[in-house]
Design a protein around this motif. Structure first.
Motif, mmCIF file in Angstrom:
data_model
loop_
_atom_site.group_PDB
_atom_site.id
_atom_site.type_symbol
_atom_site.label_atom_id
_atom_site.label_comp_id
_atom_site.label_asym_id
_atom_site.label_seq_id
_atom_site.Cartn_x
_atom_site.Cartn_y
_atom_site.Cartn_z
ATOM 1 N N ARG A 79 16.400 6.537 -0.904
ATOM 2 C CA ARG A 79 16.953 5.367 -0.762
ATOM 3 C C ARG A 79 15.918 4.691 0.131
ATOM 4 O O ARG A 79 15.402 3.568 0.213
ATOM 5 C CB ARG A 79 18.465 5.294 -0.089
ATOM 6 C CG ARG A 79 19.164 5.515 -1.148
ATOM 7 C CD ARG A 79 20.809 5.447 -0.289
ATOM 8 N NE ARG A 79 20.816 4.008 0.427
ATOM 9 C CZ ARG A 79 21.577 4.011 1.525
ATOM 10 N NH1 ARG A 79 22.011 5.268 2.346
ATOM 11 N NH2 ARG A 79 21.706 2.832 2.091
ATOM 12 N N LEU A 80 15.351 5.357 1.129
ATOM 13 C CA LEU A 80 14.394 5.015 2.223
ATOM 14 C C LEU A 80 13.140 4.783 1.729
ATOM 15 O O LEU A 80 12.473 3.649 2.014
ATOM 16 C CB LEU A 80 14.247 5.873 3.345
ATOM 17 C CG LEU A 80 13.387 5.527 4.688
ATOM 18 C CD1 LEU A 80 13.794 4.269 5.049
ATOM 19 C CD2 LEU A 80 13.480 6.576 5.441
ATOM 20 N N ALA A 96 11.903 -0.626 7.136
ATOM 21 C CA ALA A 96 12.925 -0.032 6.138
ATOM 22 C C ALA A 96 14.157 0.473 6.576
ATOM 23 O O ALA A 96 15.150 0.278 6.006
ATOM 24 C CB ALA A 96 12.101 1.157 5.147
ATOM 25 N N GLN A 97 14.147 1.315 7.609
ATOM 26 C CA GLN A 97 15.183 1.741 8.304
ATOM 27 C C GLN A 97 16.101 0.838 8.785
ATOM 28 O O GLN A 97 17.293 0.832 8.551
ATOM 29 C CB GLN A 97 14.777 2.680 9.630
ATOM 30 C CG GLN A 97 14.285 3.944 9.234
ATOM 31 C CD GLN A 97 13.915 4.741 10.520
ATOM 32 O OE1 GLN A 97 12.944 4.589 10.987
ATOM 33 N NE2 GLN A 97 14.698 5.536 10.895
ATOM 34 N N ARG A 144 9.656 -1.596 -1.167
ATOM 35 C CA ARG A 144 9.807 -2.994 -1.137
ATOM 36 C C ARG A 144 9.379 -3.848 0.078
ATOM 37 O O ARG A 144 8.647 -4.758 -0.012
ATOM 38 C CB ARG A 144 11.460 -3.361 -1.158
ATOM 39 C CG ARG A 144 12.185 -2.943 -2.434
ATOM 40 C CD ARG A 144 13.618 -3.306 -2.220
ATOM 41 N NE ARG A 144 14.247 -2.794 -3.382
ATOM 42 C CZ ARG A 144 15.386 -2.224 -3.367
ATOM 43 N NH1 ARG A 144 15.996 -1.786 -2.291
ATOM 44 N NH2 ARG A 144 16.093 -1.852 -4.387
ATOM 45 N N VAL A 145 9.289 -3.013 1.288
ATOM 46 C CA VAL A 145 8.746 -3.640 2.386
ATOM 47 C C VAL A 145 7.279 -3.791 2.216
ATOM 48 O O VAL A 145 6.648 -4.899 2.611
ATOM 49 C CB VAL A 145 9.192 -2.881 3.940
ATOM 50 C CG1 VAL A 145 8.255 -3.230 4.787
ATOM 51 C CG2 VAL A 145 10.493 -3.038 4.058
ATOM 52 N N THR A 168 12.507 3.745 -1.567
ATOM 53 C CA THR A 168 12.477 2.761 -2.157
ATOM 54 C C THR A 168 12.441 1.323 -1.486
ATOM 55 O O THR A 168 11.820 0.513 -1.837
ATOM 56 C CB THR A 168 14.053 2.565 -3.102
ATOM 57 O OG1 THR A 168 14.036 3.847 -3.826
ATOM 58 C CG2 THR A 168 14.078 1.288 -3.971
ATOM 59 N N GLN A 169 13.364 1.386 -0.329
ATOM 60 C CA GLN A 169 13.156 0.470 0.882
ATOM 61 C C GLN A 169 11.861 0.112 1.301
ATOM 62 O O GLN A 169 11.168 -0.872 1.437
ATOM 63 C CB GLN A 169 14.003 0.665 1.690
ATOM 64 C CG GLN A 169 14.294 -0.739 2.367
ATOM 65 C CD GLN A 169 14.895 -1.941 1.937
ATOM 66 O OE1 GLN A 169 15.688 -1.775 0.798
ATOM 67 N NE2 GLN A 169 14.627 -3.104 2.168
ATOM 68 N N ALA A 205 16.489 -2.141 7.598
ATOM 69 C CA ALA A 205 16.990 -2.697 6.430
ATOM 70 C C ALA A 205 18.093 -2.110 5.935
ATOM 71 O O ALA A 205 19.306 -2.548 5.441
ATOM 72 C CB ALA A 205 16.113 -3.204 5.462
ATOM 73 N N LEU A 206 18.305 -0.704 6.017
ATOM 74 C CA LEU A 206 19.245 0.122 5.263
ATOM 75 C C LEU A 206 20.126 0.611 6.716
ATOM 76 O O LEU A 206 20.883 1.438 6.311
ATOM 77 C CB LEU A 206 18.632 1.677 4.748
ATOM 78 C CG LEU A 206 17.509 1.194 3.686
ATOM 79 C CD1 LEU A 206 17.055 2.672 2.966
ATOM 80 C CD2 LEU A 206 18.517 0.719 2.412
#
Length: 112
Positions: free
Chosen positions: A79-80, A104-105, A86-87, A82-83, A107-108
């Protein structure tokens, strides 16, 4: 047809409440957390190459931040990553940085 259910530890005990479903479970296996070298190898394959201009220091620091944040949890690492991608895409960056990992952290809602 075979189906694999992946979930929290003890999911097989929760499934035991549903006898018709549980009777079809062949076995349950609990996976251990990935070691930091294993996690780094997996994550490195999915992220951009290091910036040659900084001797890979930012890349190494970012990988260390990912390992610390996920503590070997493959699902969380996936998940991280993937984020993070995106960033990087949103900001037009081509190299992994600790700042991208932090964004990313946040955001999640992981860590901090």
């Amino acid at each position: 047809m075979g189906v694999i259910l992946i979930g929290m530890p003890g999911i097989e005990k929760r499934l035991a409440r549903y006898p018709q479903l549980y009777s079809r479970v062949g076995f349950a296996h609990e996976y251990r957390s990935l070691r930091s070298d294993e996690l780094t190898a997996v994550v490195t394959q999915r992220l951009p190459a290091p910036d040659p201009g900084d001797s890979g220091l930012a890349h190494t620091a970012a990988l260390a931040a990912i390992v610390r944040a996920t503590n070997g949890n493959f699902r969380l690492a996936d998940r991280l990553v993937t984020q993070i991608r995106r960033v990087l895409d949103i900001n037009g960056h081509t190299h992994l940085t600790p700042e991208a990992v932090d964004a990313a952290q946040e955001a999640l809602l992981i860590g901090h």
